[in-house]
Design an enzyme around this catalytic site. Structure first.
Site, PDB file in Angstrom:
ATOM      1  N   TYR A   1      -4.480  -1.686 -11.306  1.00 20.48           N
ATOM      2  CA  TYR A   1      -3.490  -2.391 -12.359  1.00 20.48           C
ATOM      3  C   TYR A   1      -2.240  -1.621 -12.546  1.00 20.48           C
ATOM      4  O   TYR A   1      -2.468  -0.505 -12.825  1.00 20.48           O
ATOM      5  CB  TYR A   1      -4.115  -2.670 -13.551  1.00 20.48           C
ATOM      6  CG  TYR A   1      -3.188  -3.326 -14.651  1.00 20.48           C
ATOM      7  CD1 TYR A   1      -2.876  -2.810 -15.712  1.00 20.48           C
ATOM      8  CD2 TYR A   1      -2.994  -4.699 -14.380  1.00 20.48           C
ATOM      9  CE1 TYR A   1      -2.110  -3.506 -16.543  1.00 20.48           C
ATOM     10  CE2 TYR A   1      -1.885  -5.493 -15.424  1.00 20.48           C
ATOM     11  CZ  TYR A   1      -1.755  -4.872 -16.363  1.00 20.48           C
ATOM     12  OH  TYR A   1      -0.887  -5.240 -17.365  1.00 20.48           O
TER      13      TYR A   1
ATOM     14  N   LYS B   1       1.880   6.070 -21.328  1.00 16.01           N
ATOM     15  CA  LYS B   1       0.667   6.733 -22.090  1.00 16.01           C
ATOM     16  C   LYS B   1       0.902   7.814 -23.028  1.00 16.01           C
ATOM     17  O   LYS B   1       1.627   7.905 -23.899  1.00 16.01           O
ATOM     18  CB  LYS B   1      -0.621   6.448 -21.513  1.00 16.01           C
ATOM     19  CG  LYS B   1      -1.020   4.924 -20.956  1.00 16.01           C
ATOM     20  CD  LYS B   1      -2.422   4.900 -20.471  1.00 16.01           C
ATOM     21  CE  LYS B   1      -2.236   3.608 -19.779  1.00 16.01           C
ATOM     22  NZ  LYS B   1      -2.622   2.350 -20.564  1.00 16.01           N
TER      23      LYS B   1
ATOM     24  N   ASP C   1       0.806   5.986  -9.274  1.00 16.81           N
ATOM     25  CA  ASP C   1       0.845   5.312 -10.609  1.00 16.81           C
ATOM     26  C   ASP C   1       0.196   6.089 -11.541  1.00 16.81           C
ATOM     27  O   ASP C   1      -1.183   6.053 -11.569  1.00 16.81           O
ATOM     28  CB  ASP C   1       0.566   3.827 -10.667  1.00 16.81           C
ATOM     29  CG  ASP C   1       0.539   3.110 -12.023  1.00 16.81           C
ATOM     30  OD1 ASP C   1       0.231   2.084 -12.013  1.00 16.81           O
ATOM     31  OD2 ASP C   1       0.835   3.974 -13.080  1.00 16.81           O
TER      32      ASP C   1
END
Ligand code: KE4
Length: 440
Positions: A156, A277, A249
């Site tokens: 994702y 994050k 990622d």
């Protein structure tokens, strides 16, 4: 810890305006949430509505408290509401919330990222992981002149159209849209391979010239799945052989697995890295960066356009500086995370093995997932074969026992530095009882 079964999440909060918060939320927000996974569709019970958090714990509007392993989906490293961070963000807010021109603090944070992340020579700040990954892919397509990218089933990378695709049939690996509204023409430019399956990667390289391979170096969005030996090295080699850019990622793994993220742990240098994050430690900050020659293609220097009103927002930057400065000041914090995460894993495995639970714990550093299967989970199909219904029940019992896990069998749980030994031991007792109840 005594398991107060009244801590049930079935009871929704009554709000002062009558009805309950979920009914009210559903009248104005799709599914009552601002991000789908929060709707608890993958687990039993209604979602709590949180009011506050401190250290390793969150509290809902009714005052119920849980040990938190969502940790804002991995964004929280130091613990919730860290006093230094709160002070820094309040100080920044007192000087204005956003200006639309550059601040010195943005340079400070960018310099820290370049110091910490081995492959990053230059970066651009954005406000979400999705913005980071979609911009990195745009840059890779511009740099190579190629259209197609390769991602992995179960990987994702946010909700940009290029990533919302499902594997096509047969070996062609060409994809179809995995969301309404995504154009077939867009989906066809994304190929899909299987994590930890080098043959499927080779097939994609054989199928078409690739602008980029984008992957989570440790999979976190199909549950926690580590890369097997040489998987990452072989992908790096194939990218070099084909003139394809490698995009790590690290929105989830960045500053989580090590100061330099997964690329430091596995000693693999991607061409581009995306971060998020922990970079904003719960405030909206993300970034993409890498080789200078590539990043100099980004507007206003180069021909690849990307922009953002709130990119480099002073409050998010202030939070990110506290998080990254904590890492610089005490790199041994990763040892503390490792020690407590290993303690949790050991406690769960002891119960699984001694009581014969058909479960499996997979962990990389402070990222972990309890899979309801005895088999090793190497890729997304394995995770799909696990007993997700059992996980749904387990999650509910864990909440009744005071532990809040990510509400999906395909997510990863995260420790923070506030998850101390006592918290871990409380967690082990609560989760072992929850597994037991799942199987009775
Ligand atoms: P955001 O656009 O949600 O900030 O980041 C997208 C993203 C990109 N890359 C990785 C590896 C990610 O894990 C994410 C977002 N993670 C999910 C949970 N696994 C966010 C939670 C949510 O969607 O509500």
């Amino acid at each position: 810890m005594n398991f107060d079964s009244n801590n049930s999440t079935q009871v929704s909060q009554d709000d002062p305006f009558g009805g309950n918060l979920l009914d009210r939320a559903k009248r104005v927000l799709p599914g009552g949430v601002n991000s789908p996974v929060r709707a608890f569709q993958g687990v039993e019970g209604d979602p709590p509505f949180l009011h506050s958090a401190q250290g390793a714990r969150v509290r809902d509007e009714d005052g119920r408290e849980w040990i938190d392993y969502i940790s804002s989906w991995g964004a929280i490293l130091l613990g919730h509401a860290h006093p230094d961070l709160i002070e820094a963000v309040c100080d920044a807010a007192g000087r204005g919330t956003n200006f639309g021109l550059t601040t010195e603090a943005e340079i400070d944070l960018a310099e820290l990222v370049c110091d910490l992340v081995p492959s990053i020579e230059m970066l651009r700040m954005v406000s979400s992981g999705t913005e980071a990954t979609m911009s990195a892919v745009r840059l890779a397509r511009a740099a190579t002149g190629r259209d197609k990218i390769l991602k992995f089933a179960g990987g994702y990378h946010g909700h940009a159209d290029s990533f919302l695709v499902a594997a096509g049939s047969g070996n062609a690996t060409f994809s179809t849209p995995d969301s309404d509204g995504v154009l077939k023409a867009v989906a066809e430019n994304t190929l899909i391979a299987r994590f930890n399956d080098l043959n499927s990667v080779q097939q994609a390289f054989d199928a078409a010239p690739l602008a980029a391979v984008i992957l989570e170096p440790v999979a976190g969005n199909m549950g926690c799945i580590p890369p097997e030996r040489e998987f990452l090295e072989n992908i790096r080699g194939l990218c070099d052989e084909h003139g394809t850019l490698l995009i790590f990622d690290e929105v989830m793994t960045g500053f989580r697995l090590a100061a330099g993220g997964a690329q430091e742990v596995f000693q693999i240098m991607p061409d581009l890295t995306t971060l998020g994050k922990i970079l904003g430690h719960g405030l909206p900050a993300a970034a993409y960066g890498g080789r200078r020659d590539l990043m100099q293609m980004i507007s206003p220097l180069g021909s690849v356009y990307q922009a953002g009103t709130l990119s480099g927002n002073p409050l998010a930057i202030a939070a990110g500086l506290i998080a990254l400065e904590a890492i610089v000041e005490d790199p041994s914090l990763y040892n503390d995370l490792e020690e407590n995460a290993a303690r949790l894993e050991k406690g769960l495995w002891h119960a699984i093995n001694s009581r014969g639970f058909p479960c499996n714990v997979q962990r990389v550093g402070s990222m972990w997932t309890l899979f309801f299967t005895e088999e090793k989970v190497r890729e997304f199909e394995d995770a799909q074969l696990a007993d997700t219904q059992a996980f749904a029940r387990f999650h509910h019992y864990a909440m009744q026992n005071g532990v809040l896990l990510p509400p999906s069998a395909f997510e990863t749980a995260f420790l923070t530095l506030a998850h101390d030994t006592e918290t871990i031991d409380e967690t082990i007792d609560a989760l072992v009882d929850a597994i037991e109840r799942t199987y009775t």
